[in-house]
Design an enzyme around this catalytic site. Structure first.
Site, short mmCIF file in Angstrom:
data_model
loop_
_atom_site.label_atom_id
_atom_site.label_comp_id
_atom_site.label_asym_id
_atom_site.label_seq_id
_atom_site.Cartn_x
_atom_site.Cartn_y
_atom_site.Cartn_z
N ASP A 195 56.10 -1.07 4.16
CA ASP A 195 55.18 -1.69 5.13
C ASP A 195 54.75 -0.69 6.23
O ASP A 195 53.71 -0.06 6.10
CB ASP A 195 55.81 -2.95 5.73
CG ASP A 195 54.78 -3.97 6.22
OD1 ASP A 195 53.56 -3.72 6.07
OD2 ASP A 195 55.18 -5.02 6.77
N ASP A 196 55.55 -0.59 7.28
CA ASP A 196 55.25 0.31 8.40
C ASP A 196 56.51 1.13 8.71
O ASP A 196 57.21 0.86 9.70
CB ASP A 196 54.82 -0.51 9.63
CG ASP A 196 53.59 -1.36 9.33
OD1 ASP A 196 52.49 -0.81 9.27
OD2 ASP A 196 53.76 -2.58 9.13
N HIS A 207 52.72 -1.29 -0.73
CA HIS A 207 52.58 -1.97 0.56
C HIS A 207 52.98 -0.99 1.65
O HIS A 207 54.15 -0.94 2.07
CB HIS A 207 53.44 -3.23 0.59
CG HIS A 207 53.16 -4.12 1.76
ND1 HIS A 207 53.37 -5.47 1.75
CD2 HIS A 207 52.66 -3.84 2.99
CE1 HIS A 207 53.03 -5.98 2.92
NE2 HIS A 207 52.60 -5.00 3.70
N GLU A 263 53.79 -14.27 4.91
CA GLU A 263 54.71 -13.42 5.69
C GLU A 263 55.28 -14.29 6.82
O GLU A 263 56.46 -14.60 6.84
CB GLU A 263 53.97 -12.20 6.25
CG GLU A 263 54.85 -11.27 7.09
CD GLU A 263 54.06 -10.11 7.72
OE1 GLU A 263 52.82 -10.17 7.76
OE2 GLU A 263 54.73 -9.16 8.19
N HIS A 285 51.14 0.83 5.15
CA HIS A 285 49.99 0.99 6.06
C HIS A 285 50.00 2.42 6.61
O HIS A 285 50.99 2.84 7.22
CB HIS A 285 50.08 0.01 7.22
CG HIS A 285 50.09 -1.43 6.78
ND1 HIS A 285 48.95 -2.21 6.76
CD2 HIS A 285 51.09 -2.23 6.33
CE1 HIS A 285 49.25 -3.43 6.33
NE2 HIS A 285 50.55 -3.47 6.06
N HIS A 288 47.62 -9.89 2.46
CA HIS A 288 48.89 -10.32 3.05
C HIS A 288 48.86 -11.84 3.10
O HIS A 288 47.87 -12.44 3.55
CB HIS A 288 49.01 -9.81 4.49
CG HIS A 288 49.37 -8.36 4.61
ND1 HIS A 288 48.66 -7.36 4.03
CD2 HIS A 288 50.40 -7.76 5.28
CE1 HIS A 288 49.23 -6.19 4.32
NE2 HIS A 288 50.27 -6.41 5.08
N1 ADE Z 1 49.48 -4.56 9.66
C1 ADE Z 1 50.45 -3.63 9.58
N2 ADE Z 1 51.60 -4.18 9.18
C2 ADE Z 1 51.36 -5.50 8.98
C3 ADE Z 1 52.14 -6.60 8.56
N3 ADE Z 1 53.43 -6.47 8.23
N4 ADE Z 1 51.55 -7.80 8.50
C4 ADE Z 1 50.27 -7.96 8.82
N5 ADE Z 1 49.49 -6.96 9.22
C5 ADE Z 1 50.02 -5.73 9.29
ZN ZN Z 2 51.82 -5.04 5.59
#
Ligand code: ADE
Ligand code: ZN
Length: 334
Positions: free
Chosen positions: A274-275, A13, A196, A15, A193
């Protein structure tokens, strides 16, 4: 030094656009003659004060506008791979959002080729394996997703699978059923996803309408005991991102993150970033943060890594190699 540095880690996970650090964002803006709406790297970093998923996505899409060329996408992912190699990364399945770029006029092939260049180099220079998962933006029209899949159909060699991301509340999975069915026919793996920010019903809908093999996040699944029972029975992997959940206020305190409850329920949970450029940590940092806030013994850390291997789309041979390396970490000298 982190106790978990040498634990073999698998990112399911992650991006690509979420690895864009302010320094690289400004370097690419200069290279491409683009004006970022921030005066400095420090000012951009100061804007990382999110109230929810949408407030993050607004900034995430604004900064991705610096990415234009094949070389930009290569530089972006290569920086991530080098940094994560130092934290024990062994395998990564990279999400990317082609629509965030193609709507601006970037060529689809430049995106996949640039990201692919970095992955090829990672394999030879860092021993990291991996692949690309193209995500559809659920808050944009389904017709645009279908057109994006048409482009992907010409580059199946470069893709592992498809995913679904962006704003979750108000954008359910159902409308993407046909696009996902066609992706499956093309031989692409499917993830989404779900759970969340939206409730457990979003996870159920992703499973039933998209036929996904993994759920990204899924933390809200715990609200529905029947769903939990099904996820356990069907051994559906859940790619959990605690630092993301904290920064996007899905949880108000890492010490109250549902990870321990998810593990106790027998869910196939794994840990991811994630990011990472936006949420304060890469995959190794995520293990450390969980250890600090929730406690994490070596057996559980190894279980989380094993779950990631099992849930990955790596070859059977690579999975065996990774599982062996995890056992060696657990039982041998560090
Ligand atoms: N795009 C990048 N990070 C995300 C996230 N946590 N949830 C949904 N879309 C995303
Ligand atoms: Zn994500």
């Amino acid at each position: 030094m982190s106790r978990f540095r040498t634990l073999p880690k698998v990112e399911l996970h992650l991006h690509a656009e979420g690895t864009l650090e302010p320094e690289l964002a400004f370097a690419l803006a200069r290279r491409n003659g683009i004006e970022l709406p921030f005066a400095s790297e420090a000012e951009l970093r100061a804007a990382y004060d999110f109230t929810d998923l949408q407030s993050f996505l607004d900034l995430y899409y604004a900064t991705t506008a610096v990415l234009w060329t094949r070389r930009d996408f290569d530089d972006l992912l290569w920086a991530y791979l080098q940094r994560s190699a130092e934290q024990g990364l062994q395998h990564v399945e990279v999400f990317f959002d082609p629509q965030a770029h193609t709507v601006r006029g970037v060529a689809f092939t430049d995106i996949v080729d640039g990201l692919g260049d970095a992955l090829t180099r990672a394999r030879t220079e860092l021993g990291i394996t991996g692949g690309l998962i193209m995500c559809f933006l659920r808050d944009r029209p389904v017709t645009e997703a279908a057109r994006t899949l048409d482009e992907a159909a010409t580059r199946l060699d470069a893709l592992l699978g498809v995913g679904l991301d962006s704003a979750e509340v108000g954008f359910p999975p159902g409308p993407f059923a046909e696009v996902f069915a066609r992706a499956a026919q093309l031989g692409l793996r499917r993830v989404a996803h779900a759970g969340e920010e939206a409730p457990a019903s979003s996870v159920l809908e992703a499973l039933d309408t998209l036929g996904v093999e993994r759920i990204d996040h899924g933390v809200r699944a715990l609200d529905d005991p029947h769903l939990v029972e099904r996820l356990v029975r069907e051994e559906i992997p859940l790619t959990v991102c605690p630092l993301s959940n904290l920064r996007l206020r899905v949880v108000d305190d890492l010490a109250r993150h549902p990870l321990p409850a998810m593990l106790a329920a027998g869910l196939k949970v794994s840990l991811h970033s994630d990011d990472p450029a936006y949420f304060g940590g890469y995959v190794g940092d995520t293990f450390d943060a969980v250890a600090r806030s929730l406690g994490l013994d070596d057996e559980t850390a190894a279980l989380l890594s094993r779950n990631a291997v099992a849930g990955s789309f790596a070859t059977a041979e690579r999975k065996t190699e990774l599982l062996t390396a995890i056992e060696r970490w657990l039982t041998g000298p560090r």
